[in-house]
Motif scaffolding. Structure first.
Motif, PDB file in Angstrom:
ATOM      1  N   HIS A   5       0.825  -1.218   0.079  1.00 44.35           N
ATOM      2  CA  HIS A   5      -0.018   0.029  -0.129  1.00 44.35           C
ATOM      3  C   HIS A   5       1.059   1.311   0.117  1.00 44.35           C
ATOM      4  CE1 HIS A   5      -2.868  -3.041   1.546  1.00 44.35           C
ATOM      5  NE2 HIS A   5      -3.916  -2.483   0.805  1.00 44.35           N
ATOM      6  N   GLU A   6       1.962   1.254   0.842  1.00 45.87           N
ATOM      7  CA  GLU A   6       2.762   2.338   0.918  1.00 45.87           C
ATOM      8  C   GLU A   6       3.486   2.580  -0.529  1.00 45.87           C
ATOM      9  OE1 GLU A   6       4.115   2.183   5.571  1.00 45.87           O
ATOM     10  OE2 GLU A   6       5.246   0.965   4.294  1.00 45.87           O
ATOM     11  N   SER A   8       2.624   1.570  -3.449  1.00 46.43           N
ATOM     12  CA  SER A   8       1.519   1.967  -4.487  1.00 46.43           C
ATOM     13  C   SER A   8       1.300   3.689  -4.105  1.00 46.43           C
ATOM     14  CB  SER A   8       0.163   1.360  -4.059  1.00 46.43           C
ATOM     15  OG  SER A   8      -1.084   1.731  -5.002  1.00 46.43           O
ATOM     16  N   LYS A   9       1.090   3.966  -3.116  1.00 51.34           N
ATOM     17  CA  LYS A   9       0.855   5.438  -3.017  1.00 51.34           C
ATOM     18  C   LYS A   9       2.273   6.539  -3.165  1.00 51.34           C
ATOM     19  CE  LYS A   9      -0.721   8.842   0.712  1.00 51.34           C
ATOM     20  NZ  LYS A   9      -0.983   8.878   2.140  1.00 51.34           N
ATOM     21  N   ILE A  15      -2.121  -0.901  -6.683  1.00 55.40           N
ATOM     22  CA  ILE A  15      -1.770  -2.330  -6.016  1.00 55.40           C
ATOM     23  C   ILE A  15      -1.945  -3.472  -6.985  1.00 55.40           C
ATOM     24  CG2 ILE A  15      -2.290  -4.001  -4.266  1.00 55.40           C
ATOM     25  CD1 ILE A  15      -3.142  -1.366  -2.439  1.00 55.40           C
ATOM     26  N   TYR A  37       0.874  -9.577   3.521  1.00 51.26           N
ATOM     27  CA  TYR A  37       1.064  -8.448   2.647  1.00 51.26           C
ATOM     28  C   TYR A  37       2.598  -8.480   2.136  1.00 51.26           C
ATOM     29  CZ  TYR A  37      -3.572  -7.004   4.237  1.00 51.26           C
ATOM     30  OH  TYR A  37      -4.893  -6.763   4.410  1.00 51.26           O
TER      31      TYR A  37
END
Length: 247
Positions: A5-6, A8-9, A15, A37
Motif C-alpha cells: 500500500h505504501e 503504491s501511494k 496495488i 502483505y
C-alpha cells in the motif's frame, strides 16, 4: 521495508499492478508480513524506478523483464540510457507540439484565405488554446497578437501570402536557387516576427504541411499557381538541410 500500500501511494502505481509485476516475475517483493502483505526494500524500489522509466519509454513488459533480469544488467548504464531516451522523447514531443501549433495557428488562423468558414477558425483557435495555452510558443503568440484587430490579422495574412505568390512566379526554377532560398528565409522571418520563434524544425514541418494536400496545398496553389506548395516545401527542406550542415 514498505508495504504494498505504501509503495503504491509513493510510486503512483496501483496495488493490482504491483501484484501483476510480482506474478509475471518482473518485481518480486523482498518479503511478506505475517498477514501475507508484500514488503519492499530499497533495492525493490530502485528496480521499480527502472521499470517505470522503461514504461514511460513505452517498452513492453516482456522486454523490460528481459533487460532487468539479464545478468549483464547495469543499473548505472541503464539509467544513463533512460535519460538519453527521455531527452529524445522530450525533443520529439516538443517538435510535435511546435508542428501542431504551427498547423493550428499559422496554417489555419493566420493563413486566412477567406474561404474557410469563420466558425471553424474560432474552433481551431479554441482548441489551440486548450492544448497549448501553457506553452512558451503560445504565450509568445498571444503576446504578439493580443492587441491586433481582425483587420490587422487579415492584412498580415495577405502580406504573408504575397510571399507564396512570389514563390509561384519562380516555381519552375531550382528550389535551391538564391531567389528561392531568400523567400524561404523571409517566410521564416515573417513567422518569427509576427507569431512565434520559427525554428528550422518548425519550418521544416510547415513545409511538409503546405505540400501535404488538402486545403493548405489547394489555397497556396491558388495564390501562386499549381505546384507552388510543392516548390516551397522543396525550397524549405533544402534551406533547413543547409543550416543543419552548417551547425
Amino acid at each position: 521495508m514498505m508495504t504494498v500500500h505504501e509503495v503504491s501511494k509513493l510510486a503512483g502505481v496501483s496495488i493490482r499492478t504491483l501484484q501483476y509485476y510480482d506474478k509475471i516475475g518482473l518485481l518480486h517483493p523482498t518479503g511478506y508480513t505475517d498477514a501475507g502483505y508484500r514488503l519492499y526494500d530499497d533495492t525493490d524500489l530502485e528496480r521499480l524506478q527502472h521499470i517505470l522509466l522503461f514504461r514511460e519509454l513505452e517498452f513492453p513488459l516482456k522486454d523490460i523483464k528481459a533487460i532487468i533480469n539479464s545478468p549483464d544488467f547495469d543499473r548505472g548504464k541503464a539509467l544513463e540510457q533512460q535519460i538519453g531516451l527521455l531527452k529524445l522523447k522530450k525533443e520529439h514531443i516538443e517538435n510535435l507540439m511546435n508542428f501542431a501549433l504551427g498547423i493550428k495557428m499559422l496554417g489555419v488562423r493566420h493563413m486566412d484565405f477567406k474561404v474557410f468558414d469563420r466558425s471553424k477558425l474560432d474552433e481551431y483557435s479554441r482548441q489551440a488554446k486548450e492544448l497549448y495555452g501553457n506553452t512558451l510558443e503560445y504565450k509568445k503568440l498571444q503576446e504578439k497578437t493580443k492587441n491586433r484587430t481582425k483587420e490587422e490579422d487579415n492584412l498580415l495574412a495577405d502580406r504573408f501570402m504575397l510571399l507564396f505568390r512570389e514563390a509561384g512566379e519562380i516555381r519552375n526554377t531550382d528550389p535551391a536557387s538564391p531567389e528561392a532560398q531568400s523567400i524561404v528565409r523571409r517566410i521564416q522571418d515573417f513567422i518569427t516576427e509576427n507569431l512565434y520563434t520559427c525554428s528550422d524544425e518548425i519550418l521544416s514541418g510547415l513545409g511538409k504541411m503546405y505540400s501535404g494536400g488538402g486545403d493548405f496545398t489547394k489555397n497556396i496553389d491558388e495564390y501562386g499557381g499549381e505546384g507552388t506548395a510543392e516548390f516551397v516545401d522543396k525550397a524549405i527542406q533544402i534551406y533547413c538541410e543547409k543550416n543543419e550542415e552548417v551547425e
